[in-house]
Every structure is written in structure tokens, then in C-alpha cells.
Design an enzyme around this catalytic site. Structure first.
Site, PDB file in Angstrom:
ATOM      1  N   PHE A   1       9.824  -2.619   4.453  1.00  0.00           N
ATOM      2  CA  PHE A   1       9.067  -1.233   4.573  1.00  0.00           C
ATOM      3  C   PHE A   1       8.875  -0.768   2.909  1.00  0.00           C
ATOM      4  O   PHE A   1       7.973   0.090   2.782  1.00  0.00           O
ATOM      5  CB  PHE A   1      10.004  -0.113   5.361  1.00  0.00           C
ATOM      6  N   LYS A   2       9.519  -1.284   2.227  1.00  0.00           N
ATOM      7  CA  LYS A   2       9.438  -0.750   0.639  1.00  0.00           C
ATOM      8  C   LYS A   2       7.994  -0.948   0.129  1.00  0.00           C
ATOM      9  O   LYS A   2       7.831  -0.530  -0.981  1.00  0.00           O
ATOM     10  CB  LYS A   2      10.532  -1.580  -0.123  1.00  0.00           C
ATOM     11  N   ASP A   3       7.418  -1.888   0.844  1.00  0.00           N
ATOM     12  CA  ASP A   3       5.855  -2.385   0.345  1.00  0.00           C
ATOM     13  C   ASP A   3       5.243  -1.167   0.312  1.00  0.00           C
ATOM     14  O   ASP A   3       4.483  -0.860  -0.494  1.00  0.00           O
ATOM     15  CB  ASP A   3       5.505  -3.499   1.372  1.00  0.00           C
TER      16      ASP A   3
END
Ligand SMILES: *Cc1c(COP(=O)(O)O)cnc(C)c1O
Length: 434
Positions: free
Chosen positions: A106-108
Site C-alpha cells: 500500500f505504501k506505493d
């Protein structure tokens, strides 16, 4: 819009300064001065909108005053070049899959948004000098940041990582990129990498020669965009006729992700309550139970991106609710799980439903199984693709899992890195020579 520090001892700053500086001068975290409530009509028709359309509307509420609207729409659409689908795992339990981005976590979302917003500000006010982003990583942050900033003009990223201490899959995600990404392989551990980065920010000579900034996860430009997919998760459940009494469960480490969800709630998102799922690092869970916040050294677990002993974003949660424990504990419940519970959950879920959880998502799923009440619909955030933990996952579920093509591509690339001692003088010499 202005951004204030959670420590309240320094003046408010502009969005540009909050993004470039990352942390306030009094070491507090930046918060937006206003959280706009979105109109009822938006929520009535939200199930007809795409993730990208929803995100543009949410982004306007935060950044609309400071970023030209066409540019902002482009930043959002370029960030979200992938979707965040809701998948039914079993009766009443749904997974919000946040792992369809380039590095499968999710850090993308936050990293890609921050790269583009930073580029917008430097294009506006600079004379063509390059901004140098330094980031220390124990694995996942480096890959999200490096890929988020890849090919962005005017920015060069240096990823410092501990030699031999990140997994081969993680390493190839930031050492094979080339272009404006340089991987620095430090002969030391993660703490050495962090110390080197901090020393670089404090060194006057280096800072007078180079424009240095960090891409830390507490940066508002990484943190706020995470609100986008909470709205999309709601929209997708609403489209399935499951828009009432939603409980959102977030596998949490530094608590940035769940804080973005709490911000979405303040914007009017119709969510009933939240659950924070922890691994053995249970500081927040203890706080919910007792009202006492006691940071500890982190312990290493199987869900390693959640191995945090003093979550930075706790300050933001306190700030949102004026420090009132009873309010926070009425809105968020929690639980904490051992490695063996995580592994057992992955196995059972796979056997019962065929759904493959990663170790982080497994904490979220298990917390929902335990804490969901009659009549509620549970949505957990699946924060990483299980293939990122392939060996462990394969062993637990007893079945090979497929590696997505974009991960295979990284693994084909040729590793390029600069070897560095853990001495700051060596890093400084290197940076001064570029
Ligand atoms: C970073 C991360 C988390 C924790 O998110 P926070 O915002 O730090 O709470 C959970 N799962 C995965 C896979 C992560 O990479």
C-alpha cells in the site's frame, strides 16, 4: 491551507514547506488546519465513481487551495495507475486489496503521490537544481519510495540499506532501477543507515551544497493520500449492497494508514468504527486497554512492516481527538497477535476460503473474525501481496503461490549499488563529489 505541528510550539507552514521539510521544527508532525466535510450528494453517488474520480475529489479537499486543479488531477491519476479492489473472502468479511501497485504494497500510493507533489513544487519555484532525497530502509520503504520517484525529473533518490539484511525480493526492487535511483549498500545494520541519513541532514557543509530532503512516511504528502482508498472501499461495498455498519480493520505499525482512515471519517465517510490489528508489538493495543502509552523497543515478527515500538502517528491520533482516551477507545478497538497465531490464520483462511493472506493482512482478518458483531460488515486492508513473503507463505499454506509479473521483472534486472562503510565521513565524501 496551512499545516500546524502536533507539538504546537512553532508557527504554521505552507503545504510546500510541510512537504519539503517532512517534520516540523519542534519535531511534531504536520496536520492540516482544516478537515473539510464532503457533501451528502458525494456519498449518495459514490458507488458510481472510480477510485481515481473519488481520489480527485478527496485530494481537492486537502490540496485544492495550494495546487492548480489540472495539475492536481494529473498527480492523482498518475499516482493511481492501479486499482484497489474489494474482494469477498467469506460471509461478511471483505479484503480491500492495496497491493496492486508497482512494489505490491500500500505504501506505493503515498510514495507515488509524494514524488509527484514534490516535483510540482520544485518545478514551480526552482532554477533547475536537483532535489536529493535520502531514505534509509529496512526493506519495504526503500522499494516504495524508489519506485514512486523513478523517472521523476529534478529529483534524485539515494536509498541506504543494510548489506545482506534485506530479502532478495526487496533488494531487487530498489537496486535494479537505475535512472534517478541510487542504491547505497551500507556495511552495517538498519540503525547505521538511519544514523547516516540523520547526520547528512544535520551537516551544514553538505546542505549548503546540495538540496536534501527525506521521504519519510510521516510526510503529509505520503500520509494524507492514503485516505483515498478508504472512500473507494466504502464505495465498492455500497455497490454490493453492503454500505451499512462497516467496520474497517487496519494492520498497523506506525499507524499512518489507520490515521488516514480516521481523517476520512472526519470528512464524513460513513464508517461505523475501526479496528487496529497489531502483531506482538502491542503498544497501541495496551493504550486502548489502559489509557497509558508506553513505547518499547520493537520486537521482530513475521509481519515485519508492523514491527514498531513507538508509532510516530500516535501523536496525530491524539491530536485528532484532543488526547481523549475514552473517545479514541470508543472509536477504535484492537488486538495483538503472535507469529504462531498469524501463521495459523493464514493456513485456516486458505483451507476454508482459498484466499491467500499475507502476514500483515492475516492480522487484519483475524481481528475482524474476533471482534466483528452481529449485523456488521467487516473490511480489512490487505496491505501487501503474499508473494512478497513467498517462502514463508508457501510453507504455511502448503502450496506454491504465483509471483506477479511485475515482481518477476524486478528479479530479472541487474543489481547496481554503491558500497559504503558505516562511517559518515565516507557518505559525505561521496555526496560532496556528485
Ligand atoms: C508499512 C506497512 C504496514 C503498517 O502501516 P502503518 O501505516 O505503518 O501502520 C502494514 N503492512 C504492510 C505490508 C506495510 O508495508
Amino acid at each position: 491551507m496551512k499545516y500546524y505541528s502536533t507539538n504546537h510550539t512553532v508557527p504554521e507552514v505552507t503545504l510546500r514547506d510541510a512537504v519539503v521539510k517532512g517534520l516540523a521544527a519542534d519535531r511534531g508532525l504536520f496536520m492540516p488546519e482544516r478537515i473539510e466535510k464532503l457533501p451528502k450528494e458525494f456519498f449518495e453517488n459514490i458507488d458510481e465513481l472510480s477510485l481515481q474520480e473519488i481520489a480527485v475529489r478527496v485530494a481537492e479537499a486537502f490540496f485544492g487551495e495550494d495546487v492548480d486543479s489540472k495539475a492536481l488531477e494529473k498527480i492523482v491519476r498518475d499516482t493511481l495507475s492501479f486499482d484497489t479492489p474489494v474482494v469477498e473472502v467469506e460471509n461478511n468479511i471483505y479484503s480491500l486489496e492495496l497491493f496492486h501497485g508497482p512494489t505490491l504494497a500500500f505504501k506505493d500510493v503515498g510514495a507515488r503521490f509524494m514524488a509527484r507533489l514534490l516535483q510540482y513544487f520544485i518545478n514551480k519555484d526552482s532554477d533547475g537544481t536537483t532535489v536529493n532525497v535520502l531514505v534509509a530502509t529496512s526493506g519495504d520503504t526503500g522499494s516504495a519510495v524508489a519506485n514512486g520517484f523513478l523517472g521523476v525529473d529534478g529529483i534524485h533518490v539515494y536509498v541506504l540499506y543494510p548489506k545482506g539484511k534485506v530479502s532478495p525480493i526487496q533488494e531487487c526492487q530498489f537496486t535494479t532501477l537505475g535512472k534517478n535511483i541510487t542504491a547505497i549498500e551500507v556495511d552495517g545494520n538498519f540503525d547505521d543507515c538511519q544514523r547516516l541519513v540523520k547526520s547528512a541532514f544535520l551537516d551544514d557543509e553538505l546542505n549548503s551544497k546540495l538540496l536534501l530532503t527525506s521521504a519519510n512516511s510521516i510526510n503529509v504528502a505520503r500520509f494524507l493520500p492514503q485516505a483515498f482508498y478508504y472512500f473507494s472501499g466504502y464505495a465498492q461495498l455500497k455497490a454490493k449492497g453492503r454500505g451499512a455498519d462497516i467496520v474497517v480493520c487496519v494492520p498497523s505499525g506506525n499507524f499512518g494508514n489507520i490515521t488516514a482512515g480516521l481523517i476520512a471519517l472526519k470528512m464524513g465517510l460513513p464508517i461505523k468504527r475501526f479496528i487496529a490489528a497489531n502483531n506482538a508489538n502491542d503498544i497501541f493495543y495496551k493504550y486502548l486497554l489502559t489509557g497509558e502509552y508506553t513505547p518499547k523497543a520493537s520486537v521482530q515478527t513475521f509481519a515485519n512492516a508492523m514491527d514498531v515500538g513507538d508509532p510516530s502517528n500516535f501523536a496525530r491520533i491524539l491530536d485528532l481527538y484532543a488526547g481523549k482516551h475514552e473517545v479514541i477507545a470508543s472509536l477504535i478497538s484492537g488486538n495483538a497477535f503472535s507469529d504462531s497465531e498469524i501463521a495459523e490464520t493464514m493456513k485456516k483462511c486458505y483451507e476454508k476460503t482459498g484466499y491467500v493472506l499475507d502476514p500483515h493482512g492475516a492480522c487484519g482478518y483475524l481481528a475482524l473474525k474476533q471482534l466483528l458483531k452481529e449485523g456488521e460488515t467487516g473490511l480489512f486492508l490487505e496491505t501487501a501481496h503474499p508473494a512478497k513473503f513467498r517462502d514463508a507463505v508457501t510453507e504455511i499454506i502448503g502450496c506454491e503461490i504465483e509471483i506477479p509479473r511485475r515482481l518477476q521483472e524486478f528479479m530479472k534486472g541487474k543489481k547496481q549499488s554503491v558500497e559504503m562503510s558505516a562511517n559518515f565521513a565516507d557518505l559525505k565524501n561521496y555526496l560532496m563529489s556528485i
